[in-house]
Write a protein that holds these residues in place. Sequence first.
Motif, PDB file in Angstrom:
ATOM      1  N   HIS A  23      77.419  12.487 -22.043  1.00 48.50           N
ATOM      2  CA  HIS A  23      78.570  13.305 -22.431  1.00 48.50           C
ATOM      3  C   HIS A  23      79.288  13.853 -21.202  1.00 48.50           C
ATOM      4  O   HIS A  23      78.636  14.316 -20.259  1.00 48.50           O
ATOM      5  N   ASN A  24      80.611  13.777 -21.218  1.00 52.82           N
ATOM      6  CA  ASN A  24      81.424  14.492 -20.230  1.00 52.82           C
ATOM      7  C   ASN A  24      81.795  15.839 -20.839  1.00 52.82           C
ATOM      8  O   ASN A  24      82.312  15.901 -21.962  1.00 52.82           O
ATOM      9  N   TYR A  25      81.555  16.912 -20.095  1.00 52.30           N
ATOM     10  CA  TYR A  25      81.777  18.261 -20.615  1.00 52.30           C
ATOM     11  C   TYR A  25      83.152  18.784 -20.223  1.00 52.30           C
ATOM     12  O   TYR A  25      83.622  18.556 -19.102  1.00 52.30           O
ATOM     13  N   ALA A  26      83.785  19.499 -21.150  1.00 51.57           N
ATOM     14  CA  ALA A  26      85.055  20.150 -20.867  1.00 51.57           C
ATOM     15  C   ALA A  26      84.799  21.382 -19.997  1.00 51.57           C
ATOM     16  O   ALA A  26      83.689  21.931 -19.994  1.00 51.57           O
ATOM     17  N   PRO A  27      85.809  21.845 -19.250  1.00 49.61           N
ATOM     18  CA  PRO A  27      85.622  23.038 -18.416  1.00 49.61           C
ATOM     19  C   PRO A  27      85.050  24.231 -19.185  1.00 49.61           C
ATOM     20  O   PRO A  27      84.164  24.934 -18.687  1.00 49.61           O
ATOM     21  N   GLY A  28      85.522  24.432 -20.408  1.00 45.61           N
ATOM     22  CA  GLY A  28      85.011  25.537 -21.218  1.00 45.61           C
ATOM     23  C   GLY A  28      83.538  25.380 -21.551  1.00 45.61           C
ATOM     24  O   GLY A  28      82.782  26.360 -21.582  1.00 45.61           O
ATOM     25  N   GLU A  29      83.102  24.128 -21.764  1.00 43.46           N
ATOM     26  CA  GLU A  29      81.684  23.862 -22.016  1.00 43.46           C
ATOM     27  C   GLU A  29      80.853  24.164 -20.778  1.00 43.46           C
ATOM     28  O   GLU A  29      79.749  24.714 -20.870  1.00 43.46           O
ATOM     29  N   TRP A  30      81.385  23.808 -19.598  1.00 46.52           N
ATOM     30  CA  TRP A  30      80.677  24.116 -18.355  1.00 46.52           C
ATOM     31  C   TRP A  30      80.488  25.623 -18.184  1.00 46.52           C
ATOM     32  O   TRP A  30      79.412  26.084 -17.796  1.00 46.52           O
ATOM     33  N   LEU A  31      81.531  26.377 -18.500  1.00 52.92           N
ATOM     34  CA  LEU A  31      81.436  27.836 -18.366  1.00 52.92           C
ATOM     35  C   LEU A  31      80.357  28.387 -19.291  1.00 52.92           C
ATOM     36  O   LEU A  31      79.558  29.245 -18.889  1.00 52.92           O
ATOM     37  N   SER A  32      80.306  27.883 -20.512  1.00 54.60           N
ATOM     38  CA  SER A  32      79.278  28.325 -21.467  1.00 54.60           C
ATOM     39  C   SER A  32      77.885  27.931 -21.001  1.00 54.60           C
ATOM     40  O   SER A  32      76.939  28.729 -21.076  1.00 54.60           O
ATOM     41  N   LEU A  33      77.733  26.702 -20.522  1.00 60.10           N
ATOM     42  CA  LEU A  33      76.430  26.218 -20.060  1.00 60.10           C
ATOM     43  C   LEU A  33      75.916  27.054 -18.885  1.00 60.10           C
ATOM     44  O   LEU A  33      74.732  27.412 -18.833  1.00 60.10           O
ATOM     45  N   PHE A  34      76.800  27.374 -17.953  1.00 60.16           N
ATOM     46  CA  PHE A  34      76.411  28.211 -16.809  1.00 60.16           C
ATOM     47  C   PHE A  34      75.969  29.591 -17.283  1.00 60.16           C
ATOM     48  O   PHE A  34      74.920  30.099 -16.872  1.00 60.16           O
ATOM     49  N   THR A  35      76.784  30.190 -18.144  1.00 66.82           N
ATOM     50  CA  THR A  35      76.493  31.541 -18.622  1.00 66.82           C
ATOM     51  C   THR A  35      75.174  31.589 -19.384  1.00 66.82           C
ATOM     52  O   THR A  35      74.350  32.485 -19.171  1.00 66.82           O
ATOM     53  N   GLU A  36      74.959  30.596 -20.260  1.00 63.16           N
ATOM     54  CA  GLU A  36      73.728  30.553 -21.059  1.00 63.16           C
ATOM     55  C   GLU A  36      72.492  30.337 -20.193  1.00 63.16           C
ATOM     56  O   GLU A  36      71.386  30.753 -20.554  1.00 63.16           O
ATOM     57  N   ALA A  37      72.678  29.700 -19.030  1.00 66.61           N
ATOM     58  CA  ALA A  37      71.554  29.460 -18.114  1.00 66.61           C
ATOM     59  C   ALA A  37      71.307  30.653 -17.186  1.00 66.61           C
ATOM     60  O   ALA A  37      70.397  30.618 -16.359  1.00 66.61           O
ATOM     61  N   GLY A  38      72.128  31.704 -17.320  1.00 65.40           N
ATOM     62  CA  GLY A  38      71.961  32.882 -16.482  1.00 65.40           C
ATOM     63  C   GLY A  38      72.587  32.739 -15.109  1.00 65.40           C
ATOM     64  O   GLY A  38      72.184  33.421 -14.156  1.00 65.40           O
ATOM     65  N   LEU A  39      73.573  31.860 -14.993  1.00 67.44           N
ATOM     66  CA  LEU A  39      74.261  31.645 -13.724  1.00 67.44           C
ATOM     67  C   LEU A  39      75.625  32.320 -13.746  1.00 67.44           C
ATOM     68  O   LEU A  39      76.356  32.229 -14.735  1.00 67.44           O
TER      69      LEU A  39
ATOM     70  N   GLY B 252      71.760  21.891 -20.220  1.00 66.27           N
ATOM     71  CA  GLY B 252      71.359  23.301 -20.277  1.00 66.27           C
ATOM     72  C   GLY B 252      69.995  23.522 -19.651  1.00 66.27           C
ATOM     73  O   GLY B 252      69.790  24.458 -18.861  1.00 66.27           O
ATOM     74  N   GLN B 253      69.042  22.653 -19.980  1.00 61.62           N
ATOM     75  CA  GLN B 253      67.702  22.750 -19.404  1.00 61.62           C
ATOM     76  C   GLN B 253      67.740  22.518 -17.894  1.00 61.62           C
ATOM     77  O   GLN B 253      67.062  23.202 -17.129  1.00 61.62           O
ATOM     78  N   ALA B 254      68.543  21.550 -17.458  1.00 67.02           N
ATOM     79  CA  ALA B 254      68.667  21.271 -16.023  1.00 67.02           C
ATOM     80  C   ALA B 254      69.225  22.485 -15.279  1.00 67.02           C
ATOM     81  O   ALA B 254      68.766  22.826 -14.179  1.00 67.02           O
ATOM     82  N   LEU B 255      70.199  23.156 -15.866  1.00 64.10           N
ATOM     83  CA  LEU B 255      70.772  24.342 -15.227  1.00 64.10           C
ATOM     84  C   LEU B 255      69.779  25.501 -15.194  1.00 64.10           C
ATOM     85  O   LEU B 255      69.730  26.264 -14.217  1.00 64.10           O
ATOM     86  N   ARG B 256      68.957  25.629 -16.227  1.00 63.00           N
ATOM     87  CA  ARG B 256      67.919  26.667 -16.215  1.00 63.00           C
ATOM     88  C   ARG B 256      66.887  26.378 -15.128  1.00 63.00           C
ATOM     89  O   ARG B 256      66.406  27.298 -14.446  1.00 63.00           O
ATOM     90  N   GLU B 257      66.551  25.097 -14.969  1.00 65.05           N
ATOM     91  CA  GLU B 257      65.643  24.700 -13.894  1.00 65.05           C
ATOM     92  C   GLU B 257      66.271  24.984 -12.526  1.00 65.05           C
ATOM     93  O   GLU B 257      65.603  25.453 -11.602  1.00 65.05           O
ATOM     94  N   ALA B 258      67.558  24.693 -12.405  1.00 62.50           N
ATOM     95  CA  ALA B 258      68.258  24.964 -11.142  1.00 62.50           C
ATOM     96  C   ALA B 258      68.221  26.454 -10.821  1.00 62.50           C
ATOM     97  O   ALA B 258      67.972  26.842  -9.672  1.00 62.50           O
ATOM     98  N   ARG B 259      68.431  27.275 -11.839  1.00 63.90           N
ATOM     99  CA  ARG B 259      68.393  28.729 -11.623  1.00 63.90           C
ATOM    100  C   ARG B 259      66.999  29.166 -11.163  1.00 63.90           C
ATOM    101  O   ARG B 259      66.860  30.005 -10.263  1.00 63.90           O
ATOM    102  N   ARG B 260      65.965  28.602 -11.762  1.00 61.62           N
ATOM    103  CA  ARG B 260      64.588  28.948 -11.372  1.00 61.62           C
ATOM    104  C   ARG B 260      64.330  28.622  -9.903  1.00 61.62           C
ATOM    105  O   ARG B 260      63.715  29.406  -9.173  1.00 61.62           O
ATOM    106  N   VAL B 261      64.812  27.477  -9.474  1.00 57.88           N
ATOM    107  CA  VAL B 261      64.539  26.990  -8.120  1.00 57.88           C
ATOM    108  C   VAL B 261      65.391  27.707  -7.071  1.00 57.88           C
ATOM    109  O   VAL B 261      64.970  27.870  -5.923  1.00 57.88           O
ATOM    110  N   LEU B 262      66.570  28.167  -7.455  1.00 59.09           N
ATOM    111  CA  LEU B 262      67.453  28.857  -6.509  1.00 59.09           C
ATOM    112  C   LEU B 262      66.874  30.205  -6.088  1.00 59.09           C
ATOM    113  O   LEU B 262      66.277  30.923  -6.887  1.00 59.09           O
TER     114      LEU B 262
END
Length: 256
Positions: free
Chosen positions: A174-190, A128-138
């Motif tokens: 951890h390997n994430y399920a597709p549904g977890e990926w969708l949640s992680l993206f959404t929570e990171a503002g992606l 989650g933190q990595a995705l938030r960082e990715a959003r900041r840098v994009l």
Amino acid sequence: MENKNSHSQAVDKQFGSQAQNYLTSAVHSQGADLQRLATLLRAYPDARVIDLGCGAGHASFIAATVVNKVIAYDLSAQMLEVVAKAAKEKGLNNIEVQQGVAESLPFADNSADVIISRYSAHHWHDVGQALREARRVLKPGGKIIMMDVASPGNLLLDIYLQTVEKLRDTSHVHNYAPGEWLSLFTEAGLQIEELTSGRLELEFSSWVTRMRTPEHFVVAIRELQKVMSEDVVQHFDIQPDGTFTVDLAMVVGSKR
């Protein structure tokens, strides 16, 4: 609870000495997801691309053939040495290597056109933190493309996957399920644009040899496979020699 520094050290220790094995690995150097990645990136020939957790650089090499600039970013200095040497041998002069962790990116806000990652996120301390960082840098409207082995989402199947992954490689998180990926993206503002799935066969002997898995853990994985229920055997297509097939997920998103 394991702190971030000790986990980073564990990952570096696990992968540093195996860098060359990953460069020559057929699992990592081939695949429909690499072809799909090249197709997606062709739309951005002038892009500055960051490959998070680049490993031996296979996604970076593909990206470098179709975009302007690639930064191959990884925790392991030894992996980055392998990437730099291979890029030079391939004549890919538009690849730059940089060391660091996914959760703390040393890049300016709004500085990347595309961020990619392949077969790395399951090692990250905090996705989650990595995705938030990715959003900041994009840059606004910038793309993010994540590719990884995915959990099937079913608890029984998930237990098998996470257990054999951890036995094979103690730095696995951890390997994430597709549904977890969708949640992680959404929570990171992606914004999620596309989610595709695939399958990947893992030939047992090369799978454990690549990571130099200790023999007692190899034996534990084989014994576990023998006692798993028919549901697990069928889903992962577990073969007599231990070879099995995992699910893959590719998530494409953008910065809102």
